[in-house]
Design a protein around this motif. Structure first.
Motif, PDB file in Angstrom:
ATOM      1  N   ASN A  60       0.814  -1.215   0.000  1.00 59.51           N
ATOM      2  CA  ASN A  60       0.000   0.000   0.000  1.00 59.51           C
ATOM      3  C   ASN A  60       0.845   1.262   0.000  1.00 59.51           C
ATOM      4  N   ASP A  64       0.414   4.102  -2.798  1.00 53.28           N
ATOM      5  CA  ASP A  64       0.041   5.458  -2.404  1.00 53.28           C
ATOM      6  C   ASP A  64       1.091   6.474  -2.836  1.00 53.28           C
ATOM      7  N   ARG A  68       0.322   9.565  -5.252  1.00 51.98           N
ATOM      8  CA  ARG A  68       0.581  10.953  -4.844  1.00 51.98           C
ATOM      9  C   ARG A  68       1.352  11.685  -5.937  1.00 51.98           C
ATOM     10  N   ARG A 132      -4.113   5.478   2.591  1.00 56.52           N
ATOM     11  CA  ARG A 132      -4.928   4.671   1.675  1.00 56.52           C
ATOM     12  C   ARG A 132      -5.473   5.533   0.528  1.00 56.52           C
ATOM     13  N   LEU A 133      -4.563   6.293  -0.078  1.00 58.86           N
ATOM     14  CA  LEU A 133      -4.962   7.259  -1.106  1.00 58.86           C
ATOM     15  C   LEU A 133      -5.655   6.583  -2.284  1.00 58.86           C
ATOM     16  N   TRP A 134      -5.039   5.512  -2.821  1.00 57.64           N
ATOM     17  CA  TRP A 134      -5.612   4.845  -3.984  1.00 57.64           C
ATOM     18  C   TRP A 134      -6.983   4.263  -3.650  1.00 57.64           C
TER      19      TRP A 134
END
Length: 256
Positions: A60, A64, A68, A132-134
């Protein structure tokens, strides 16, 4: 399940065509992967980056960090990188759209458009500092597409959306609906449902909630784990598949 047949001119297929034109030889758009831990120490054309993400699993933090950088490029460097970021995400977006519109072929083009619009909204507005951006970007796209179906004849979403390493494993049904159903049926408390929703699908960190409640993060994680096991068992038994049938007939806020 038989794959959905797409017409040549949906929003997602048009985006794929634009991505192909942008990244073809002799001068494809390239991504500098060197600052991203876990990726090759090299620059690579975006189609190669997409293939790498499709067929190799990354943790992760790597995913991420990659997103970004892609989102920042889309915001700072203009339309070409917006198309590029969408193109890298297209395998996941296409899969999400197909899962949402399964069984609703007449809504398929609208779902494609809304999934893409949701993802574009995430590109423009998502907070890059959040974890957990995606996952969050995918949920924004999912919810936008799901609104096409939930605002129509059904409030149920297609089951078990899984796209391997490219996007999160979706629960069977909308997660907010499942948690509301579990709480309404007395399987878990409303507080437990809020805990799961806030920390799994929202922006809240479990450490933040633990500090507010005066308990340790470990204790709160154990409480969440117990509630999640109850919900998972109920899903397996089919107990939550029809607890709420129509948002108009029960709670109008459910469709939202």
């Amino acid at each position: 399940m038989k794959p959905r047949t797409r017409t040549p001119d949906t929003a997602l297929t048009v985006a794929e065509t634009a991505f192909d034109l942008l990244t073809c030889e002799p001068a494809p758009l390239v991504f500098d992967a060197r600052p991203v831990p876990g990726l090759p120490d090299a620059t690579m054309p975006l189609p190669d980056l997409r293939t790498l993400l499709l067929y190799e699993r990354h943790d992760n933090d790597t995913v991420d960090a990659l997103w970004r950088q892609l989102v920042q490029h889309a915001r700072d460097w203009g339309p070409a990188w917006v198309v590029g970021a969408i193109g890298v995400a297209l395998p996941a977006l296409t899969h999400l759209a197909a899962r949402i519109s399964a069984g609703y072929p007449r809504h398929a083009e609208d779902v494609d458009s809304e999934v893409l619009a949701g993802f574009l909204e995430a590109l423009r507005t998502i907070d890059l500092a959040t974890p957990r951006l995606w996952l969050r970007m995918c949920w924004t796209a999912w919810r936008a597409g799901a609104a096409v179906i939930s605002g129509g004849e059904e409030d149920e979403l297609p089951p078990d959306c899984s796209t391997g390493s490219r996007s999160p494993r979706m629960p069977y049904g909308h997660p907010d609906l499942l948690l509301r159903r579990a709480a309404a049926s007395g399987l878990i408390t409303a507080e437990a449902a809020e805990l799961i929703g806030a920390t799994r699908f929202g922006d809240t960190l479990i450490e933040q909630l633990a500090a507010e409640q005066g308990i340790t993060p470990g204790a709160l994680r154990m409480r969440r784990r117990r509630a999640e096991r109850i919900v998972a068992a109920a899903i397996t038994r089919g107990d939550l598949s029809s607890a709420v049938r129509s948002p108009a007939a029960s709670d109008p806020s459910i469709a939202a």
